[in-house]
Design an enzyme around this catalytic site. Structure first.
Site, PDB file in Angstrom:
ATOM      1  CE  LYS A 196      14.404  -3.191  11.986  1.00 13.56           C
ATOM      2  NZ  LYS A 196      13.370  -3.535  12.921  1.00 13.56           N
ATOM      3  CB  THR A 210      -0.375  -0.654   7.390  1.00 13.04           C
ATOM      4  OG1 THR A 210       0.490  -1.487   8.137  1.00 13.04           O
ATOM      5  CG2 THR A 210      -0.854   0.497   8.246  1.00 13.04           C
ATOM      6  CG  PHE A 232       1.306  -5.017  15.679  1.00 11.36           C
ATOM      7  CD1 PHE A 232       1.041  -3.659  15.642  1.00 11.36           C
ATOM      8  CD2 PHE A 232       0.244  -5.895  15.852  1.00 11.36           C
ATOM      9  CE1 PHE A 232      -0.255  -3.171  15.795  1.00 11.36           C
ATOM     10  CE2 PHE A 232      -1.059  -5.422  16.013  1.00 11.36           C
ATOM     11  CZ  PHE A 232      -1.305  -4.057  15.980  1.00 11.36           C
ATOM     12  CG  LEU A 233       5.884  -8.577  10.576  1.00 13.64           C
ATOM     13  CD1 LEU A 233       6.938  -7.995   9.682  1.00 13.64           C
ATOM     14  CD2 LEU A 233       5.523  -9.985  10.142  1.00 13.64           C
ATOM     15  CG  ASN A 273       3.544   1.294  12.844  1.00 13.73           C
ATOM     16  OD1 ASN A 273       4.013   0.588  13.729  1.00 13.73           O
ATOM     17  ND2 ASN A 273       3.384   0.862  11.615  1.00 13.73           N
ATOM     18  NE  ARG A 305      11.240  -1.011   1.749  1.00  9.54           N
ATOM     19  CZ  ARG A 305      10.282  -1.928   1.878  1.00  9.54           C
ATOM     20  NH1 ARG A 305       9.096  -1.723   1.359  1.00  9.54           N
ATOM     21  NH2 ARG A 305      10.513  -3.036   2.535  1.00  9.54           N
ATOM     22  CB  CYS A 354       6.241   0.530   9.050  1.00  8.36           C
ATOM     23  SG  CYS A 354       5.998  -1.110   8.379  1.00  8.36           S
ATOM     24  CB  THR A 410      -0.930   0.014   1.232  1.00  4.58           C
ATOM     25  OG1 THR A 410      -0.118  -0.119   2.412  1.00  4.58           O
ATOM     26  CG2 THR A 410      -1.944  -1.093   1.210  1.00  4.58           C
TER      27      THR A 410
HETATM   28  C1  UDX Z   1       8.031  -0.965  12.713  1.00  3.05           C
HETATM   29  C2  UDX Z   1       7.157  -1.421  13.895  1.00  3.05           C
HETATM   30  O1  UDX Z   1       7.980  -1.607  15.041  1.00  3.05           O
HETATM   31  C3  UDX Z   1       6.399  -2.680  13.543  1.00  3.05           C
HETATM   32  O2  UDX Z   1       5.545  -3.024  14.617  1.00  3.05           O
HETATM   33  C4  UDX Z   1       5.582  -2.431  12.295  1.00  3.05           C
HETATM   34  O3  UDX Z   1       4.902  -3.593  11.899  1.00  3.05           O
HETATM   35  C5  UDX Z   1       6.475  -1.960  11.152  1.00  3.05           C
HETATM   36  O4  UDX Z   1       7.203  -0.806  11.564  1.00  3.05           O
HETATM   37  P1  UDX Z   1      10.373  -1.645  11.640  1.00  3.05           P
HETATM   38  O5  UDX Z   1      10.129  -0.589  10.615  1.00  3.05           O
HETATM   39  O6  UDX Z   1      10.868  -2.968  11.187  1.00  3.05           O
HETATM   40  O7  UDX Z   1       9.037  -1.933  12.476  1.00  3.05           O
HETATM   41  O8  UDX Z   1      11.464  -1.058  12.643  1.00  3.05           O
HETATM   42  P2  UDX Z   1      11.570  -0.649  14.184  1.00  3.05           P
HETATM   43  O9  UDX Z   1      12.507  -1.572  14.844  1.00  3.05           O
HETATM   44  O10 UDX Z   1      10.274  -0.450  14.822  1.00  3.05           O
HETATM   45  O11 UDX Z   1      12.315   0.750  14.014  1.00  3.05           O
HETATM   46  C6  UDX Z   1      11.731   1.825  13.277  1.00  3.05           C
HETATM   47  C7  UDX Z   1      12.671   2.987  13.182  1.00  3.05           C
HETATM   48  O12 UDX Z   1      12.809   3.657  14.432  1.00  3.05           O
HETATM   49  C8  UDX Z   1      14.104   2.619  12.755  1.00  3.05           C
HETATM   50  O13 UDX Z   1      14.574   3.581  11.837  1.00  3.05           O
HETATM   51  C9  UDX Z   1      14.891   2.664  14.053  1.00  3.05           C
HETATM   52  O14 UDX Z   1      16.258   2.953  13.861  1.00  3.05           O
HETATM   53  C10 UDX Z   1      14.175   3.778  14.775  1.00  3.05           C
HETATM   54  N1  UDX Z   1      14.307   3.682  16.242  1.00  3.05           N
HETATM   55  C11 UDX Z   1      13.644   2.700  16.916  1.00  3.05           C
HETATM   56  C12 UDX Z   1      15.106   4.598  16.915  1.00  3.05           C
HETATM   57  O15 UDX Z   1      15.724   5.487  16.298  1.00  3.05           O
HETATM   58  N2  UDX Z   1      15.179   4.493  18.271  1.00  3.05           N
HETATM   59  C13 UDX Z   1      14.525   3.543  18.992  1.00  3.05           C
HETATM   60  O16 UDX Z   1      14.642   3.550  20.215  1.00  3.05           O
HETATM   61  C14 UDX Z   1      13.743   2.619  18.297  1.00  3.05           C
END
Ligand code: UDX
Length: 441
Positions: A331, A121, A159-160, A219, A338, A271, A86
């Site tokens: 990360k 989503t 929520f993965l 999110n 992305r 996300c 999406t």
């Molecule tokens: C996220 C949600 O956690 C997940 O539940 C949803 O389904 C998809 O989006 P994801 O995008 O895989 O998952 O990454 P996540 O580990 O949540 O981190 C998101 C971003 O926040 C990353 O860029 C990460 O570096 C940043 N982040 C996260 C921080 O800068 N500090 C933190 O303490 C936590």
């Protein structure tokens, strides 16, 4: 009970593979024939710990198959998970054309009662839109081709997290099911039964519109939390406080929790950026001004630029200088770039006249085109060699224990800019390297 999962992106692939692991017969479907051909050879298009093993095992034991035949897969399944993309449109709203396509295909192949589940989503009201699309397609079909109009639509957001997706699927904090049919809820609960038999998994059973908003709210809330601590870190840099101690104290407050309080160069990925923008759009369309979230989006877009300012300050100007950049993925434990702040920083550094040498353990070839002018290095040491500063943009584990004396020799100017606070300043300084962190001195 046969399941079809339409869309073999992150969510679809993990969902399909994990349901197969539960012992259900799953068909993962994608219209991209090349992708399916690769998957049939056991080639997983994404870097996700544990996934390849589960896919291989379940293909071998016949619980998981891949197909590009959407019609046959729908006809053979009771439950159909929609996990197609999406993407964001230019105005920030979600593009639902792939969801619509799947809904039409379901209508054409409705040969008995089916449960249609949205895993992607999707904006509030999408479940109802799917229902309308199916009914409309059915109404336009010749009567002899319509065998039933019995189906239920369910919202069951995922929520993965990338990098721990399999683990997250198998150990969820909660499973949200939004539906207005008891039968559909019972079928979904049955699918997830291997998870709740241990009694640990909690269900939230609600209506579709609430379930759809739960995903965005989650999110958006987490993105807000990250942005908040990023701003506190930026402030600490200016007033001389320590963000690590502040985050620790915040986390000790039971109302806050210590998670998602690590400051960094901004949130990225597939996300948070997309969903925060989409929720702003949803609010706007509903005539509501979501002030906090609009500010979060704006502050997060500013954060990589702030990081470049930090680098400029520490190097006394980057024009003509060489910057070693560690990490390009948004990360660790993923090759996903992305909306990665590391990429934004690399580009901004180039624009400011710096030479950039980058290394990432998982990302190389795909970003070469995206990052024209940036040298992609094969390891940490070649990124550091002759650089005026080494910047850590992504907290990969292998960056946590760098050979500091060796780095000191390799760097032209011994300066480490740690945008993820993975080093103790004293340890770096003891090795004779100047240290700049996030909100700590
Ligand atoms: C996220 C949600 O956690 C997940 O539940 C949803 O389904 C998809 O989006 P994801 O995008 O895989 O998952 O990454 P996540 O580990 O949540 O981190 C998101 C971003 O926040 C990353 O860029 C990460 O570096 C940043 N982040 C996260 C921080 O800068 N500090 C933190 O303490 C936590």
């Amino acid at each position: 009970m046969n399941i079809a999962v339409i869309g073999t992106g992150y969510v679809g692939l993990v969902t399909g593979a994990c349901f197969a692991e539960f012992g259900l017969k799953v068909a993962c479907v994608d219209k991209d024939k090349k992708k399916i051909a690769h998957l049939l050879h056991g080639k997983i298009p994404i870097y996700e710990p544990g996934l390849e093993e589960i896919v291989r095992r379940n293909m071998q034991r016949g619980f998981l198959r891949f197909s590009s035949d959407i019609d046959e897969s729908i006809r053979n399944s009771l439950t159909i998970f929609i996990a197609v993309g999406t993407p964001s449109k230019a105005d920030g709203s979600a593009d639902l054309s792939y969801v619509d396509e799947v809904a039409e295909a379901i209508a054409r192949n409705l040969n008995g009662y089916k449960v249609i589940v949205t895993k992607s989503t999707v904006p509030v009201g999408t479940g109802e839109r799917i229902r309308r699309t199916i009914l409309k397609t059915l109404a336009n079909m010749p009567e002899d081709r319509r065998s039933t109009n019995l189906f239920d639509v369910v919202s069951n957001p995922e929520f993965l997290r990338e990098g721990s997706a399999v683990e997250d699927f198998l150990h969820p904090d909660r499973i949200v099911i939004g539906a207005d049919s008891e039968q559909a809820v019972a079928i979904l609960k049955d699918l997830y039964s291997p998870l709740y038999l241990g009694g640990k998994t909690r269900f939230v059973i609600t209506d579709m519109r609430t379930s759809e908003l739960i995903k965005y709210a989650t999110n958006a809330y987490l993105a807000t939390k990250v942005t908040f601590i990023n701003e506190i870190a930026n402030l600490c840099d200016r007033v001389g406080s320590n963000v690590l101690t502040i985050a620790q104290a915040l986390g000790m407050d039971g109302r806050i929790s210590p998670k998602f309080l690590n400051p960094g160069p901004g949130y990225g990925g597939s996300c948070f950026p997309k969903d925060t923008r989409a929720l702003c759009k949803i609010a706007e369309e509903a005539g509501y001004d979501f002030g906090v979230l609009k500010a979060v989006v704006e502050v997060n877009e500013r954060q990589p630029k702030m990081m470049v300012e930090k680098i400029k300050q520490a190097t006394k100007g980057v024009r003509g200088k060489t910057i070693g950049l560690l990490g390009l993925s948004f990360k660790p434990n993923t090759d996903d770039t992305r909306e990665s702040p590391a990429i934004a920083i690399a580009r901004e550094l180039r624009r400011a006249g710096a030479k950039v040498k980058a290394f990432d353990p998982a990302v190389a070839e795909p970003v070469r085109k995206e990052l024209r002018g940036v040298t992609i290095c094969p390891d940490v040491h070649s990124a550091a060699k002759g650089a005026d500063a080494l910047v850590i943009a992504t907290e990969w584990n292998q960056f946590r224990n760098l050979d500091l004396p060796k780095l000191k020799k390799l760097l032209k100017t011994p300066l480490l800019i740690d945008l993820r606070n993975i080093y103790q300043p004293a340890r770096v300084r003891e090795a004779g390297i100047e240290y700049v962190g996030m909100g700590q001195r």
